[in-house]
Scaffold this motif. Structure first.
Motif, PDB file in Angstrom:
ATOM      1  N   GLY A  10     -23.223 -10.463  52.357  1.00 46.37           N
ATOM      2  CA  GLY A  10     -23.866  -9.227  51.935  1.00 46.37           C
ATOM      3  C   GLY A  10     -23.450  -8.820  50.543  1.00 46.37           C
ATOM      4  N   ASP A  11     -24.073  -7.738  50.054  1.00 46.72           N
ATOM      5  CA  ASP A  11     -23.810  -7.249  48.710  1.00 46.72           C
ATOM      6  C   ASP A  11     -22.569  -6.376  48.635  1.00 46.72           C
ATOM      7  OD1 ASP A  11     -26.111  -8.510  47.813  1.00 46.72           O
ATOM      8  OD2 ASP A  11     -27.370  -6.764  48.237  1.00 46.72           O
ATOM      9  N   ARG A  12     -22.118  -5.902  49.788  1.00 50.54           N
ATOM     10  CA  ARG A  12     -20.959  -5.008  49.815  1.00 50.54           C
ATOM     11  C   ARG A  12     -19.964  -5.519  50.859  1.00 50.54           C
ATOM     12  NH1 ARG A  12     -25.609  -2.212  49.031  1.00 50.54           N
ATOM     13  NH2 ARG A  12     -25.666  -0.789  47.241  1.00 50.54           N
ATOM     14  N   PRO A  13     -18.691  -5.138  50.740  1.00 50.81           N
ATOM     15  CA  PRO A  13     -17.684  -5.630  51.697  1.00 50.81           C
ATOM     16  C   PRO A  13     -18.065  -5.274  53.133  1.00 50.81           C
ATOM     17  CG  PRO A  13     -16.655  -4.537  49.826  1.00 50.81           C
ATOM     18  CD  PRO A  13     -18.125  -4.254  49.719  1.00 50.81           C
ATOM     19  N   PRO A  14     -17.785  -6.151  54.112  1.00 48.15           N
ATOM     20  CA  PRO A  14     -17.237  -7.494  53.912  1.00 48.15           C
ATOM     21  C   PRO A  14     -18.310  -8.436  53.348  1.00 48.15           C
ATOM     22  CG  PRO A  14     -17.783  -7.197  56.212  1.00 48.15           C
ATOM     23  CD  PRO A  14     -18.040  -5.874  55.556  1.00 48.15           C
ATOM     24  N   TYR A  15     -17.948  -9.196  52.346  1.00 47.78           N
ATOM     25  CA  TYR A  15     -18.922 -10.042  51.667  1.00 47.78           C
ATOM     26  C   TYR A  15     -19.317 -11.260  52.498  1.00 47.78           C
ATOM     27  CZ  TYR A  15     -17.703  -7.212  47.617  1.00 47.78           C
ATOM     28  OH  TYR A  15     -17.492  -6.161  46.755  1.00 47.78           O
ATOM     29  N   MET A  16     -18.506 -11.615  53.480  1.00 50.14           N
ATOM     30  CA  MET A  16     -18.850 -12.721  54.362  1.00 50.14           C
ATOM     31  C   MET A  16     -18.301 -12.446  55.749  1.00 50.14           C
ATOM     32  SD  MET A  16     -17.870 -16.823  54.170  1.00 50.14           S
ATOM     33  CE  MET A  16     -18.986 -17.203  52.819  1.00 50.14           C
ATOM     34  N   ARG A  17     -19.048 -12.880  56.740  1.00 49.87           N
ATOM     35  CA  ARG A  17     -18.588 -12.827  58.131  1.00 49.87           C
ATOM     36  C   ARG A  17     -18.842 -14.185  58.767  1.00 49.87           C
ATOM     37  NH1 ARG A  17     -20.032  -7.630  61.328  1.00 49.87           N
ATOM     38  NH2 ARG A  17     -18.270  -6.960  60.043  1.00 49.87           N
ATOM     39  N   TYR A  18     -17.823 -14.690  59.438  1.00 51.69           N
ATOM     40  CA  TYR A  18     -17.901 -16.006  60.084  1.00 51.69           C
ATOM     41  C   TYR A  18     -17.863 -15.812  61.592  1.00 51.69           C
ATOM     42  CZ  TYR A  18     -15.905 -20.271  62.131  1.00 51.69           C
ATOM     43  OH  TYR A  18     -15.654 -21.355  62.931  1.00 51.69           O
ATOM     44  N   GLY A  19     -18.621 -16.660  62.313  1.00 53.40           N
ATOM     45  CA  GLY A  19     -18.627 -16.500  63.753  1.00 53.40           C
ATOM     46  C   GLY A  19     -18.948 -17.772  64.513  1.00 53.40           C
ATOM     47  N   VAL A  20     -18.588 -17.748  65.791  1.00 50.26           N
ATOM     48  CA  VAL A  20     -18.884 -18.849  66.700  1.00 50.26           C
ATOM     49  C   VAL A  20     -19.349 -18.251  68.023  1.00 50.26           C
ATOM     50  CG1 VAL A  20     -18.048 -20.943  67.842  1.00 50.26           C
ATOM     51  CG2 VAL A  20     -17.004 -20.201  65.673  1.00 50.26           C
ATOM     52  N   MET A  21     -20.518 -18.686  68.484  1.00 46.21           N
ATOM     53  CA  MET A  21     -20.935 -18.337  69.833  1.00 46.21           C
ATOM     54  C   MET A  21     -20.466 -19.449  70.755  1.00 46.21           C
ATOM     55  SD  MET A  21     -24.719 -17.590  71.470  1.00 46.21           S
ATOM     56  CE  MET A  21     -24.842 -15.977  70.695  1.00 46.21           C
ATOM     57  N   LYS A  22     -19.689 -19.086  71.761  1.00 44.07           N
ATOM     58  CA  LYS A  22     -19.130 -20.068  72.689  1.00 44.07           C
ATOM     59  C   LYS A  22     -20.172 -20.482  73.726  1.00 44.07           C
ATOM     60  CE  LYS A  22     -14.642 -17.765  72.174  1.00 44.07           C
ATOM     61  NZ  LYS A  22     -13.512 -17.096  72.884  1.00 44.07           N
ATOM     62  N   PRO A  23     -19.936 -21.608  74.374  1.00 44.79           N
ATOM     63  CA  PRO A  23     -20.893 -22.062  75.398  1.00 44.79           C
ATOM     64  C   PRO A  23     -21.152 -21.035  76.498  1.00 44.79           C
ATOM     65  CG  PRO A  23     -19.395 -23.842  74.829  1.00 44.79           C
ATOM     66  CD  PRO A  23     -18.873 -22.610  74.139  1.00 44.79           C
ATOM     67  N   ILE A  32     -14.444 -12.338  56.295  1.00 42.78           N
ATOM     68  CA  ILE A  32     -13.799 -13.250  55.354  1.00 42.78           C
ATOM     69  C   ILE A  32     -13.660 -12.560  54.003  1.00 42.78           C
ATOM     70  CG2 ILE A  32     -13.954 -15.477  54.188  1.00 42.78           C
ATOM     71  CD1 ILE A  32     -13.540 -15.714  57.210  1.00 42.78           C
ATOM     72  N   THR A  33     -12.461 -12.591  53.456  1.00 42.58           N
ATOM     73  CA  THR A  33     -12.201 -11.965  52.166  1.00 42.58           C
ATOM     74  C   THR A  33     -12.721 -12.838  51.034  1.00 42.58           C
ATOM     75  OG1 THR A  33     -10.203 -10.880  53.005  1.00 42.58           O
ATOM     76  CG2 THR A  33     -10.415 -11.101  50.609  1.00 42.58           C
ATOM     77  N   LEU A  34     -13.601 -12.262  50.213  1.00 40.72           N
ATOM     78  CA  LEU A  34     -14.118 -12.929  49.016  1.00 40.72           C
ATOM     79  C   LEU A  34     -13.938 -12.003  47.821  1.00 40.72           C
ATOM     80  CD1 LEU A  34     -17.486 -14.532  50.228  1.00 40.72           C
ATOM     81  CD2 LEU A  34     -15.318 -15.688  49.827  1.00 40.72           C
ATOM     82  N   PRO A  35     -13.924 -12.553  46.590  1.00 40.39           N
ATOM     83  CA  PRO A  35     -13.741 -11.715  45.401  1.00 40.39           C
ATOM     84  C   PRO A  35     -14.916 -10.779  45.136  1.00 40.39           C
ATOM     85  CG  PRO A  35     -13.273 -14.033  44.913  1.00 40.39           C
ATOM     86  CD  PRO A  35     -13.926 -13.990  46.253  1.00 40.39           C
ATOM     87  N   GLY A  36     -16.072 -11.092  45.716  1.00 36.21           N
ATOM     88  CA  GLY A  36     -17.261 -10.280  45.488  1.00 36.21           C
ATOM     89  C   GLY A  36     -18.430 -10.887  46.225  1.00 36.21           C
ATOM     90  N   PRO A  37     -19.634 -10.345  46.015  1.00 35.70           N
ATOM     91  CA  PRO A  37     -20.810 -10.871  46.713  1.00 35.70           C
ATOM     92  C   PRO A  37     -21.114 -12.294  46.282  1.00 35.70           C
ATOM     93  CG  PRO A  37     -21.456  -9.274  45.048  1.00 35.70           C
ATOM     94  CD  PRO A  37     -19.974  -9.211  45.136  1.00 35.70           C
ATOM     95  N   ARG A  38     -21.403 -13.138  47.242  1.00 37.69           N
ATOM     96  CA  ARG A  38     -21.722 -14.538  46.996  1.00 37.69           C
ATOM     97  C   ARG A  38     -23.018 -14.898  47.727  1.00 37.69           C
ATOM     98  NH1 ARG A  38     -18.251 -13.477  43.844  1.00 37.69           N
ATOM     99  NH2 ARG A  38     -16.396 -14.720  43.329  1.00 37.69           N
TER     100      ARG A  38
END
Length: 297
Positions: A10-23, A32-38
């Protein structure tokens, strides 16, 4: 098996979110901490890890705040970073590795070799947009579709922190597909689309690349005929990596007819085993997948 791995940004914090859907349907997520929007486009996976992408391609936050426009710039003085995270890890578990500045749309495959995590993908050395005035209102979009990408390998040692990278090809090829049951394992073969840089977003040929030896096989679709991403379909009962078929749709711009082409994955250069006429035009597209009858049930 059965995990669905995803990320968002996204454009604003948190700039990234990681996830796993389990079986079992439960979901694990972490910011996830990033220096800015990516603007990462893909993610890598191995049996134990996921590989996050942080490329030096991002928009000016001040211009965005003032105008709302996201104008992506390639920052040549900022390294590319790949973050290795245990499958169910958190932000604190991510280990970042730095490489030469670049961008990448699509990963070919990732695997583990001893202490190293290996990633092969289609590296764009210079993603700078160069719109042409004569393209008018579509200039920015068409510039973004002029893709230059080459097969590349990155290696990250999870014990010593050592990094290595090397080009695997100088050909302009992207939209890679592999035998899906080799995802996360060391594989040899990838099926890609040859892309002429001068014409945005056209796939001129199907190319099979041996990642180990660099050997290639190529089939040209023909003048004015463009293909699409070509998934691999395993031959029933086979176990060899390339024992199966590769399937793609083509569109002939001379009469706008479409076909489905079926290749022997072991001999792409021999041309299609079958050409199936499609009774209506299929617009030229990017991504494709294969779903067998058993999966649809």
């Amino acid at each position: 098996p059965g995990e669905f791995i995803f990320f968002g940004y996204g454009d604003r914090p948190p700039y990234m979110r990681y996830g796993v859907m389990k079986p079992d349907g439960s979901v694990h997520t972490t910011d996830i901490t990033l220096p800015g929007p990516r603007r990462p486009h893909d993610i890598g996976v191995t049996p134990r890890f996921s590989i996050l992408h942080d490329f030096p391609v991002f928009f000016d936050p001040e211009v965005f705040a003032q105008t709302g426009k996201r104008i992506p710039l390639f920052h040549r003085d900022v390294p590319t970073r790949y973050g290795i995270i245990p499958r169910y890890g958190t932000d604190a578990d991510v280990r970042w590795f730095e490489f030469e500045p670049c961008y990448m749309l699509h990963v070919v495959n990732c695997w583990e070799e001893g202490d190293e995590v290996v990633m092969v993908g289609c590296r764009t050395p210079d993603p700078t947009l160069r719109p042409r005035r004569e393209d008018g209102k579509l200039a920015a979009m068409l510039s973004g579709l002029k893709l230059r990408a080459h097969l590349h390998e990155w290696r990250m040692n999870t014990v010593t922190g050592e990094t290595r990278e090397r080009p695997l090809s100088d050909a302009n090829e992207e939209f890679p597909m592999i035998a899906p049951d080799w995802l996360g394992q060391k594989n040899r073969f990838a099926y890609l689309q040859a892309i002429p840089y001068e014409i945005p977003a056209t796939f001129d040929a199907l190319v099979k690349v041996d990642v180990e030896t660099g050997a290639t096989q190529r089939f040209e679709y023909g003048p004015g005929v463009y293909g699409s991403e070509a998934p691999f379909v395993r031959r029933p009962g086979s176990t060899d990596e390339d024992d199966g078929y590769v399937v793609t749709f083509t569109t002939d711009t001379r009469d706008w007819s479409s076909q489905c082409l079926v290749f022997d994955a072991r001999d792409i250069a021999a041309g299609p085993l079958a050409r199936v006429h499609i009774p209506h035009r299929i617009p030229a597209g990017f991504h494709a997948t294969w779903m067998d009858a058993e999966s649809r049930a």
